[in-house]
Design a protein around this motif. Structure first.
Motif, mmCIF file in Angstrom:
data_model
loop_
_atom_site.group_PDB
_atom_site.id
_atom_site.type_symbol
_atom_site.label_atom_id
_atom_site.label_comp_id
_atom_site.label_asym_id
_atom_site.label_seq_id
_atom_site.Cartn_x
_atom_site.Cartn_y
_atom_site.Cartn_z
ATOM 1 N N THR A 44 0.832 -1.208 0.000
ATOM 2 C CA THR A 44 0.000 0.000 0.000
ATOM 3 C C THR A 44 0.865 1.256 0.000
ATOM 4 O O THR A 44 0.561 2.239 -0.679
ATOM 5 C CB THR A 44 -0.958 -0.017 1.213
ATOM 6 N N GLN A 86 -8.136 0.198 0.073
ATOM 7 C CA GLN A 86 -8.499 -1.051 0.740
ATOM 8 C C GLN A 86 -9.880 -0.905 1.382
ATOM 9 O O GLN A 86 -10.695 -1.796 1.320
ATOM 10 C CB GLN A 86 -7.452 -1.365 1.815
ATOM 11 N N ASP A 170 -6.235 -1.550 -4.770
ATOM 12 C CA ASP A 170 -5.670 -2.112 -3.543
ATOM 13 C C ASP A 170 -6.636 -3.148 -2.969
ATOM 14 O O ASP A 170 -7.646 -2.796 -2.379
ATOM 15 C CB ASP A 170 -5.399 -0.990 -2.532
ATOM 16 N N GLU A 171 -6.317 -4.408 -3.165
ATOM 17 C CA GLU A 171 -7.119 -5.534 -2.677
ATOM 18 C C GLU A 171 -8.593 -5.418 -3.058
ATOM 19 O O GLU A 171 -9.466 -5.376 -2.197
ATOM 20 C CB GLU A 171 -6.958 -5.674 -1.165
#
Ligand SMILES: Nc1ncnc2c1ncn2[C@@H]1O[C@H](COP(=O)(O)OP(=O)(O)O)[C@@H](O)[C@H]1O
Ligand SMILES: [Mg+2]
Length: 247
Positions: A44, A86, A170-171
């Motif tokens: 991240t 996220q 991000d994810e």
């Protein structure tokens, strides 16, 4: 093969913690590239550095061949490089269409006032992209009432609303149920193939990233550990020891 993102020798520390140490990698134009690694390995942080969220300590970051490491988040976004988070960042009190619209740059005013400034074309594009991610039927619901997975799809559509040339995710599948995950993988692939968006994706779900990315980087302890095709990464002993073995 041209590159969209070039990270070269990037280091970033927080106090005594070295989050990224001399990281060099590149994302080829038009591809889906993966970034994996254990929790706390600096994934991240690297995304935050690329999009200008914080200054880097050293190194160089290029987007479409020009240096961007001194630019602000807004300047970088205007060039077509965007990221998702996220944790989703949507306004729960607004419906899907409204969230899509206020994701566009707007003048400093209340978000409700800003809604009045968008054109009919903006509304049509919002509807079209909500349909693309499978949320058209739910577009008038308060976004706070959508499931977590639907909120992630909405956030993805909000990023697309800004017509990025490159998107950092991000994810994207974290906390999403398996049925929605397959739909999301399909949308990510179509955003890449149909809209031509270069994707750089952090992902914990190995099935997802092996299916999605043609090139994968692995970070460990803030350093680049390995790079390769899904096959090469899955069989790389260093990656197995540092990450996959414990997975
Ligand atoms: N804003 C911050 N302040 C202090 N430490 C941070 C900050 N952001 C990240 N870190 C630290 O940097 C390291 C890498 O974190 P992160 O990039 O979030 O890893 P990952 O995304 O791979 O889980 C961790 O040790 C984390 O605690
Ligand atoms: Mg992270």
């Amino acid at each position: 093969m041209t590159t969209t993102i070039d990270v070269s020798g990037v280091s970033k520390s927080f106090g005594g913690v070295v989050a990224n140490r001399e990281v060099s990698l590149s994302v080829n134009t038009g591809t889906i590239t993966g970034l994996i690694g254990p929790n706390g390995s600096g994934k991240t942080t690297l995304f935050n550095s690329i999009v200008g969220y914080h200054p880097i300590d050293s190194g160089s970051i290029k987007f479409e061949s020009s240096e961007i490491s001194e630019l602000s988040v807004q300047q970088i976004a205007r060039r077509g490089l965007l990221r998702t988070f996220q944790q989703t960042r949507i306004y729960g009190a607004m419906n899907g269409v409204e969230n899509m619209l206020i994701s566009l740059p707007h003048r400093k005013m209340s978000i409700w006032d800003a809604l009045k400034t968008f054109t009919r074309e903006d509304y049509e594009r919002a509807d079209h992209l909500l349909e693309f991610v499978g949320l058209y039927e739910k577009r008038m619901l308060k976004s706070g009432d959508l499931s977590f997975g639907q909120q992630k799809l909405l956030e993805f559509a909000m990023a697309l609303m800004n017509e990025p040339t490159c998107l950092l995710l991000d994810e994207p599948t974290a906390g999403i149920n398996p049925t929605l995950i397959n739909g999301l993988i399909d949308r990510l692939k179509r955003a890449n193939s149909e809209f031509g968006i270069t994707l750089f994706v952090i992902e914990h779900n190995m099935r997802v990233i092996m299916n999605l990315a043609e090139n994968i980087y692995c970070l460990a302890h803030g350093e680049l550990l390995a790079q390769g095709t899904p096959d090469e990464i899955q069989n790389d002993q260093r990656v197995i020891d540092a990450y996959l073995g414990a997975h």
